[in-house]
Design a protein around this motif. Sequence first.
Motif, PDB file in Angstrom:
ATOM      1  N   ARG A 136       3.485 -23.911 -50.234  1.00 35.26           N
ATOM      2  CA  ARG A 136       2.499 -23.382 -51.173  1.00 35.26           C
ATOM      3  C   ARG A 136       2.415 -24.336 -52.358  1.00 35.26           C
ATOM      4  N   ASP A 137       1.186 -24.659 -52.744  1.00 33.33           N
ATOM      5  CA  ASP A 137       1.002 -25.575 -53.867  1.00 33.33           C
ATOM      6  C   ASP A 137       1.137 -24.826 -55.195  1.00 33.33           C
ATOM      7  N   GLU A 138       0.863 -25.518 -56.295  1.00 32.85           N
ATOM      8  CA  GLU A 138       1.029 -24.927 -57.628  1.00 32.85           C
ATOM      9  C   GLU A 138       0.097 -23.740 -57.879  1.00 32.85           C
ATOM     10  N   ASP A 139      -0.956 -23.600 -57.089  1.00 29.06           N
ATOM     11  CA  ASP A 139      -1.867 -22.455 -57.198  1.00 29.06           C
ATOM     12  C   ASP A 139      -1.570 -21.387 -56.148  1.00 29.06           C
ATOM     13  N   SER A 140      -0.431 -21.514 -55.473  1.00 28.46           N
ATOM     14  CA  SER A 140       0.010 -20.601 -54.401  1.00 28.46           C
ATOM     15  C   SER A 140      -0.880 -20.647 -53.167  1.00 28.46           C
TER      16      SER A 140
END
Length: 162
Positions: A51-55
């Motif tokens: 999951r990236d920084e924006d989920s």
Amino acid sequence: MTLSEEAESRLEDLVALQPTKNSELQDRWSMDSGSDVHQYLESELKEYYYRDEDSLIRATPEAADLVGMDVGEDIVRVPELQARILDVIAGPDEDPQSVVSVLHALREETDLDPDTDSVRSGLRSLEDKGVVEVISKTVPTFRLAVERADLQVEVLDDPVEA
């Protein structure tokens, strides 16, 4: 790790749709809930996603290699509705459109008859992919974030129709 045929197919979806959300995979995989998607990802594809920084859910480079899919930044793989949205939405230098305006354009210029929530969801997914931007006015309005000519759009088969 050897993947089952189903897991490899779902990994292809994950690579193609990234960045994506549980709800988009839930629809694609005909699952009952986002929790079911999360559980599947953790049990079957844990090594191949993050999951990236924006989920948002993204595939690892190893996942793309495993399924043999090019993940260049100029390729956008989307379901049919999102591809048609890209066809009708205002360009980067045009006045942005509301969800309802995009809905009307879809109905007038294509053979699709989606509901408002589907169009809104499609626009938000395209925003997550960085090809549509939101211009906030009284209501959110949308337009392409990139030139139409700079997009290479690939329409994914709809597993529900297959």
